[in-house]
Motif scaffolding. Sequence first.
Motif, PDB file in Angstrom:
ATOM      1  N   ILE A 102       0.823  -1.207   0.000  1.00  0.00           N
ATOM      2  CA  ILE A 102       0.000   0.000   0.000  1.00  0.00           C
ATOM      3  C   ILE A 102       0.860   1.261   0.000  1.00  0.00           C
ATOM      4  CG2 ILE A 102      -1.797   1.277   1.245  1.00  0.00           C
ATOM      5  CD1 ILE A 102      -2.586  -1.499   2.500  1.00  0.00           C
ATOM      6  N   HIS A 103       1.721   1.404   0.994  1.00  0.00           N
ATOM      7  CA  HIS A 103       2.597   2.574   1.109  1.00  0.00           C
ATOM      8  C   HIS A 103       3.921   2.137   1.745  1.00  0.00           C
ATOM      9  CE1 HIS A 103      -0.594   3.440   4.473  1.00  0.00           C
ATOM     10  NE2 HIS A 103       0.014   2.292   4.663  1.00  0.00           N
ATOM     11  N   PRO A 104       4.749   1.402   0.996  1.00  0.00           N
ATOM     12  CA  PRO A 104       5.952   0.797   1.552  1.00  0.00           C
ATOM     13  C   PRO A 104       7.003   1.806   2.004  1.00  0.00           C
ATOM     14  CG  PRO A 104       5.931   0.589  -0.832  1.00  0.00           C
ATOM     15  CD  PRO A 104       4.590   1.106  -0.440  1.00  0.00           C
ATOM     16  N   ARG A 105       7.667   1.436   3.081  1.00  0.00           N
ATOM     17  CA  ARG A 105       8.833   2.159   3.571  1.00  0.00           C
ATOM     18  C   ARG A 105       9.917   1.134   3.877  1.00  0.00           C
ATOM     19  NH1 ARG A 105       6.114   6.276   8.086  1.00  0.00           N
ATOM     20  NH2 ARG A 105       4.632   7.306   6.686  1.00  0.00           N
ATOM     21  N   ILE A 106      11.160   1.561   3.843  1.00  0.00           N
ATOM     22  CA  ILE A 106      12.286   0.642   4.020  1.00  0.00           C
ATOM     23  C   ILE A 106      13.088   1.053   5.248  1.00  0.00           C
ATOM     24  CG2 ILE A 106      14.464  -0.169   3.014  1.00  0.00           C
ATOM     25  CD1 ILE A 106      13.193   0.207   0.251  1.00  0.00           C
ATOM     26  N   GLU A 107      13.499   0.053   6.041  1.00  0.00           N
ATOM     27  CA  GLU A 107      14.361   0.313   7.182  1.00  0.00           C
ATOM     28  C   GLU A 107      15.439  -0.763   7.273  1.00  0.00           C
ATOM     29  OE1 GLU A 107      11.338   0.470  10.166  1.00  0.00           O
ATOM     30  OE2 GLU A 107      11.440  -1.678  10.585  1.00  0.00           O
ATOM     31  N   PRO A 108      16.663  -0.382   7.671  1.00  0.00           N
ATOM     32  CA  PRO A 108      17.753  -1.354   7.792  1.00  0.00           C
ATOM     33  C   PRO A 108      17.572  -2.212   9.034  1.00  0.00           C
ATOM     34  CG  PRO A 108      18.495   0.784   8.552  1.00  0.00           C
ATOM     35  CD  PRO A 108      17.103   0.985   8.030  1.00  0.00           C
ATOM     36  N   GLU A 109      17.988  -3.460   8.936  1.00  0.00           N
ATOM     37  CA  GLU A 109      17.832  -4.404  10.039  1.00  0.00           C
ATOM     38  C   GLU A 109      19.093  -5.257  10.198  1.00  0.00           C
ATOM     39  OE1 GLU A 109      14.662  -5.622  11.587  1.00  0.00           O
ATOM     40  OE2 GLU A 109      13.267  -4.284  10.540  1.00  0.00           O
ATOM     41  N   LEU A 110      19.352  -5.688  11.414  1.00  0.00           N
ATOM     42  CA  LEU A 110      20.289  -6.768  11.672  1.00  0.00           C
ATOM     43  C   LEU A 110      19.465  -8.046  11.780  1.00  0.00           C
ATOM     44  CD1 LEU A 110      22.622  -4.946  14.194  1.00  0.00           C
ATOM     45  CD2 LEU A 110      23.192  -5.657  11.858  1.00  0.00           C
ATOM     46  N   VAL A 111      19.827  -9.034  10.980  1.00  0.00           N
ATOM     47  CA  VAL A 111      19.009 -10.232  10.801  1.00  0.00           C
ATOM     48  C   VAL A 111      19.752 -11.446  11.347  1.00  0.00           C
ATOM     49  CG1 VAL A 111      17.793 -11.670   9.127  1.00  0.00           C
ATOM     50  CG2 VAL A 111      18.035  -9.203   8.718  1.00  0.00           C
ATOM     51  N   PHE A 112      19.091 -12.213  12.188  1.00  0.00           N
ATOM     52  CA  PHE A 112      19.668 -13.444  12.731  1.00  0.00           C
ATOM     53  C   PHE A 112      19.088 -14.659  12.030  1.00  0.00           C
ATOM     54  CE2 PHE A 112      20.012 -11.072  17.000  1.00  0.00           C
ATOM     55  CZ  PHE A 112      21.319 -10.681  16.736  1.00  0.00           C
ATOM     56  N   VAL A 113      19.949 -15.649  11.797  1.00  0.00           N
ATOM     57  CA  VAL A 113      19.507 -16.987  11.421  1.00  0.00           C
ATOM     58  C   VAL A 113      19.818 -17.883  12.615  1.00  0.00           C
ATOM     59  CG1 VAL A 113      19.776 -18.923   9.849  1.00  0.00           C
ATOM     60  CG2 VAL A 113      19.916 -16.577   8.972  1.00  0.00           C
ATOM     61  N   MET A 114      18.810 -18.547  13.126  1.00  0.00           N
ATOM     62  CA  MET A 114      18.959 -19.287  14.376  1.00  0.00           C
ATOM     63  C   MET A 114      19.604 -20.657  14.165  1.00  0.00           C
ATOM     64  SD  MET A 114      17.835 -17.008  16.376  1.00  0.00           S
ATOM     65  CE  MET A 114      17.963 -17.978  17.891  1.00  0.00           C
ATOM     66  N   GLY A 115      20.542 -20.974  15.027  1.00  0.00           N
ATOM     67  CA  GLY A 115      21.171 -22.284  14.982  1.00  0.00           C
ATOM     68  C   GLY A 115      20.525 -23.267  15.936  1.00  0.00           C
ATOM     69  N   GLU A 116      19.928 -22.744  16.999  1.00  0.00           N
ATOM     70  CA  GLU A 116      19.301 -23.578  18.011  1.00  0.00           C
ATOM     71  C   GLU A 116      17.939 -23.004  18.392  1.00  0.00           C
ATOM     72  OE1 GLU A 116      21.857 -23.842  21.381  1.00  0.00           O
ATOM     73  OE2 GLU A 116      23.626 -24.376  20.186  1.00  0.00           O
ATOM     74  N   ARG A 117      17.106 -23.870  18.949  1.00  0.00           N
ATOM     75  CA  ARG A 117      15.803 -23.423  19.464  1.00  0.00           C
ATOM     76  C   ARG A 117      16.023 -22.505  20.658  1.00  0.00           C
ATOM     77  NH1 ARG A 117      11.206 -25.416  22.707  1.00  0.00           N
ATOM     78  NH2 ARG A 117       9.312 -25.212  21.440  1.00  0.00           N
ATOM     79  N   LEU A 118      15.235 -21.472  20.766  1.00  0.00           N
ATOM     80  CA  LEU A 118      15.360 -20.510  21.868  1.00  0.00           C
ATOM     81  C   LEU A 118      13.982 -20.342  22.496  1.00  0.00           C
ATOM     82  CD1 LEU A 118      17.409 -18.585  23.257  1.00  0.00           C
ATOM     83  CD2 LEU A 118      16.613 -16.799  21.682  1.00  0.00           C
ATOM     84  N   GLU A 119      13.875 -20.722  23.751  1.00  0.00           N
ATOM     85  CA  GLU A 119      12.576 -20.713  24.415  1.00  0.00           C
ATOM     86  C   GLU A 119      12.670 -19.985  25.739  1.00  0.00           C
ATOM     87  OE1 GLU A 119       9.005 -23.855  25.637  1.00  0.00           O
ATOM     88  OE2 GLU A 119      11.019 -24.611  25.211  1.00  0.00           O
ATOM     89  N   GLY A 120      11.786 -19.014  25.965  1.00  0.00           N
ATOM     90  CA  GLY A 120      11.699 -18.322  27.232  1.00  0.00           C
ATOM     91  C   GLY A 120      10.819 -19.102  28.200  1.00  0.00           C
ATOM     92  N   PRO A 121      10.552 -18.556  29.374  1.00  0.00           N
ATOM     93  CA  PRO A 121      10.935 -17.205  29.819  1.00  0.00           C
ATOM     94  C   PRO A 121      12.350 -17.158  30.388  1.00  0.00           C
ATOM     95  CG  PRO A 121       9.620 -18.281  31.507  1.00  0.00           C
ATOM     96  CD  PRO A 121       9.667 -19.240  30.336  1.00  0.00           C
ATOM     97  N   GLY A 122      12.795 -15.974  30.724  1.00  0.00           N
ATOM     98  CA  GLY A 122      14.058 -15.794  31.415  1.00  0.00           C
ATOM     99  C   GLY A 122      15.288 -15.801  30.536  1.00  0.00           C
ATOM    100  N   VAL A 123      15.105 -15.743  29.208  1.00  0.00           N
ATOM    101  CA  VAL A 123      16.264 -15.743  28.304  1.00  0.00           C
ATOM    102  C   VAL A 123      17.004 -14.408  28.431  1.00  0.00           C
ATOM    103  CG1 VAL A 123      16.980 -15.770  25.882  1.00  0.00           C
ATOM    104  CG2 VAL A 123      15.213 -17.347  26.684  1.00  0.00           C
ATOM    105  N   THR A 124      18.327 -14.474  28.560  1.00  0.00           N
ATOM    106  CA  THR A 124      19.160 -13.275  28.592  1.00  0.00           C
ATOM    107  C   THR A 124      19.709 -12.981  27.199  1.00  0.00           C
ATOM    108  OG1 THR A 124      21.219 -14.466  29.026  1.00  0.00           O
ATOM    109  CG2 THR A 124      19.868 -13.847  30.946  1.00  0.00           C
ATOM    110  N   GLY A 125      20.249 -11.788  27.027  1.00  0.00           N
ATOM    111  CA  GLY A 125      20.850 -11.451  25.749  1.00  0.00           C
ATOM    112  C   GLY A 125      21.984 -12.390  25.383  1.00  0.00           C
ATOM    113  N   ALA A 126      22.807 -12.753  26.362  1.00  0.00           N
ATOM    114  CA  ALA A 126      23.930 -13.660  26.091  1.00  0.00           C
ATOM    115  C   ALA A 126      23.423 -15.041  25.689  1.00  0.00           C
ATOM    116  CB  ALA A 126      24.831 -13.757  27.322  1.00  0.00           C
ATOM    117  N   GLN A 127      22.406 -15.548  26.371  1.00  0.00           N
ATOM    118  CA  GLN A 127      21.829 -16.841  26.005  1.00  0.00           C
ATOM    119  C   GLN A 127      21.221 -16.790  24.611  1.00  0.00           C
ATOM    120  OE1 GLN A 127      19.178 -17.142  29.347  1.00  0.00           O
ATOM    121  NE2 GLN A 127      20.529 -18.550  30.474  1.00  0.00           N
ATOM    122  N   ALA A 128      20.580 -15.672  24.295  1.00  0.00           N
ATOM    123  CA  ALA A 128      19.974 -15.532  22.974  1.00  0.00           C
ATOM    124  C   ALA A 128      21.042 -15.579  21.889  1.00  0.00           C
ATOM    125  CB  ALA A 128      19.189 -14.220  22.897  1.00  0.00           C
ATOM    126  N   MET A 129      22.131 -14.852  22.085  1.00  0.00           N
ATOM    127  CA  MET A 129      23.182 -14.819  21.070  1.00  0.00           C
ATOM    128  C   MET A 129      23.847 -16.178  20.905  1.00  0.00           C
ATOM    129  SD  MET A 129      22.976 -11.955  19.683  1.00  0.00           S
ATOM    130  CE  MET A 129      24.348 -12.347  18.572  1.00  0.00           C
TER     131      MET A 129
END
Length: 267
Positions: A102-129
């Motif tokens: 309809i009215h597209p806009r573009i924004e830059p992103e950092l994109v992750f491809v996951m190697g392992e399953r990641l399930e919360g709750p309580g996930v930290t940034g280090a665990q996520a990475m």
Amino acid sequence: MAAQQWDVESVAAELLACEDERRDRVKFTDEWPELDVATGYEIQDLTLAKRLERGEKLIGVKLGLTSRAKQQRMGVDTPFVAWLTDAMILPAGDPVPQDALIHPRIEPELVFVMGERLEGPGVTGAQAMAAVAAVHGGAEVIDSRYKDFKFAAGDVIADNASSGAFVTGGLGLAPSEVDLSLEAVLVEVDGEVVDSATGAAVQGHPGEALALAANDLATRGHAIEAGWVVLTGGMTDAVFAPPGSSVACHFSNLGSVFISGGTKGDA
């Protein structure tokens, strides 16, 4: 004539119809003030189910409004999580699909491809990475089913956080090879630099955005699966992408992503 009485089912159907017909509308909260964040996620999950029923494949998640710039522009104060399907993939080199948006806009992103399953709750940034296999530069072509991108939190969550299309850069690095909080991007429109940011704009570090997504999804009974793509949120404000335009996102270590605005005839 009586006003439309909205509910989860009717809003989901209307949003998909607006998308299919390239038709925008006023935000639902003008007519249904009870459309809050929790209800928005109910609608979002129902629209995903309808997408899967029509043959789309779930391939990941996206975060919306993870940067202060985006939150301030849109008048909201919290990030959102939404779904990615294979119908949203924009192959590298393809123009913005003007006839589908309809009215597209573009924004830059950092994109992750996951190697392992990641399930919360309580996930930290280090665990996520630690669950990430590769990081890419990329760009999201956001769109909205609401006139002038005007919405409340429940509206935009229901609308799958303004999903449209996304492109992933070809260069993928292991997370250990790049300091993502310092990874910079320059955004060019028609050859002119119009914005810049670093990964720190995304929740301080995009790994924090990934953790937020995992923990938020856990409250709804979902996890981030191995092999999924995760768009961590726009690093800068979005730029318009009209026919005839050219947008480039130049990352310091992750290469460049180029998107042509295409023409009105692009399908």
